[in-house]
Design an enzyme around this catalytic site. Structure first.
Site, PDB file in Angstrom:
ATOM      1  N   THR A   1      17.515 110.256  43.136  1.00 31.86           N
ATOM      2  CA  THR A   1      17.248 108.882  42.731  1.00 31.86           C
ATOM      3  C   THR A   1      16.953 108.043  43.957  1.00 31.86           C
ATOM      4  OG1 THR A   1      18.114 106.965  41.519  1.00 31.86           O
ATOM      5  CG2 THR A   1      19.671 108.191  42.870  1.00 31.86           C
ATOM      6  N   GLY A   2      16.269 106.943  43.736  1.00 33.64           N
ATOM      7  CA  GLY A   2      16.086 105.955  44.787  1.00 33.64           C
ATOM      8  C   GLY A   2      16.952 104.744  44.522  1.00 33.64           C
TER       9      GLY A   2
ATOM     10  N   GLY B   1      22.440 101.839  43.611  1.00 34.15           N
ATOM     11  CA  GLY B   1      23.584 101.616  42.734  1.00 34.15           C
ATOM     12  C   GLY B   1      24.095 102.909  42.123  1.00 34.15           C
ATOM     13  N   LYS B   2      23.177 103.788  41.725  1.00 35.05           N
ATOM     14  CA  LYS B   2      23.581 105.078  41.170  1.00 35.05           C
ATOM     15  C   LYS B   2      24.309 105.916  42.208  1.00 35.05           C
ATOM     16  CE  LYS B   2      20.038 105.831  37.601  1.00 35.05           C
ATOM     17  NZ  LYS B   2      18.990 106.783  37.126  1.00 35.05           N
TER      18      LYS B   2
ATOM     19  N   ASP C   1      19.685 111.836  33.915  1.00 38.01           N
ATOM     20  CA  ASP C   1      18.690 111.208  33.063  1.00 38.01           C
ATOM     21  C   ASP C   1      19.469 110.511  31.961  1.00 38.01           C
ATOM     22  OD1 ASP C   1      15.976 110.588  32.578  1.00 38.01           O
ATOM     23  OD2 ASP C   1      15.948 111.977  30.886  1.00 38.01           O
TER      24      ASP C   1
ATOM     25  N   PHE D   1      20.788  95.173  32.852  1.00 35.74           N
ATOM     26  CA  PHE D   1      19.334  95.308  32.829  1.00 35.74           C
ATOM     27  C   PHE D   1      18.963  96.117  31.589  1.00 35.74           C
ATOM     28  CE2 PHE D   1      21.222  98.772  35.150  1.00 35.74           C
ATOM     29  CZ  PHE D   1      20.572  99.908  34.674  1.00 35.74           C
ATOM     30  N   GLY D   2      17.681  96.327  31.400  1.00 34.59           N
ATOM     31  CA  GLY D   2      17.229  97.157  30.291  1.00 34.59           C
ATOM     32  C   GLY D   2      17.645  96.597  28.943  1.00 34.59           C
TER      33      GLY D   2
ATOM     34  N   ASP E   1      20.688  96.196  27.889  1.00 34.48           N
ATOM     35  CA  ASP E   1      22.063  95.688  27.935  1.00 34.48           C
ATOM     36  C   ASP E   1      22.294  94.414  27.113  1.00 34.48           C
ATOM     37  OD1 ASP E   1      22.850  97.793  29.488  1.00 34.48           O
ATOM     38  OD2 ASP E   1      22.984  96.673  31.355  1.00 34.48           O
TER      39      ASP E   1
END
Length: 208
Positions: free
Chosen positions: A13-14, A17-18, A74, A157-158, A160
């Site tokens: 991932t970039g 936060g993850k 994912d 985000f998304g 949420d």
């Protein structure tokens, strides 16, 4: 594993936060996490129809390019009444360049009822010791709730703001970050993966 020599893991991932969330979950285990972006590794295409296949594809790509063991995830929103959509297409539900607003607008159009609808977020996390690892460690988790017709909250985000958390009367976007991470699909999957890698779950600790 030698606790004096942490195993370096590339996280596919970039998203910083993850990586931070994974690091918190794996604290105490002998791992040093590095995001693939820090190694100049581009994202793998997500062309599979399941979260597991996409996560494995991303992990194998990162492991192959970096030469390191890898972790990938994912995740997305699943609405059973829509046949599982948005599913693996959650981030691009309304198109390749869709914004969060675009995706949410399409979701509400597809639902069309104006009443709350059952849904869940799902996350699949995988760990592989090598690009061809035949026995990946897999952690999957779900966060059940409902999609509501009007947004609430400004965090997250998304999807949420439209995802109502059962028992709390709040959307994911109304929760403090710490509480969201404790309850969320990704938070659950991170803790499960940590237990599996520590040898406290269904599989023994691994030695990449």
């Amino acid at each position: 594993m030698d606790r004096q020599s942490p195993t370096r893991l590339v996280v596919a991932t970039g998203n910083v936060g993850k990586v931070r969330e994974l690091g918190d979950a794996l604290a105490g285990l002998p791992f040093e996490l590095v995001a693939q972006g820090e190694l100049g590794i581009e994202s793998a295409p997500e062309t599979a129809c399941t979260f597991l296949e996409n996560a494995l594809g991303k992990a194998r790509h990162a492991a192959r390019v970096s030469g390191l063991p890898a972790i990938a995830d994912d995740s997305g929103l699943v609405v059973p009444s829509l046949g599982g959509a948005p599913g693996v297409h959650s981030a691009r539900y309304a198109g390749a360049d869709a914004t969060d607003a675009d995706n949410n607008a399409k979701l509400l159009r597809e639902l069309g009822t104006g009443t709350p609808c059952d849904a869940y977020f799902t996350c699949c996390l995988v760990h592989i010791a090598s690009p061809a690892d035949p026995t990946p460690v897999v952690a999957m988790a779900r966060w059940h709730g409902q999609i509501i017709p009007a947004p609430r909250g400004s965090n997250g985000f998304g999807y949420d703001p439209y995802f109502l958390v059962p028992g709390l009367g709040k959307t994911s976007a109304q929760l403090p970050l710490k509480e969201k991470n404790r309850l969320s699909h990704r938070g659950q999957a991170c803790r499960l993966l940590a237990g599996l890698l520590a040898g406290n779950g269904e599989m023994p600790a691994r030695r990449p």
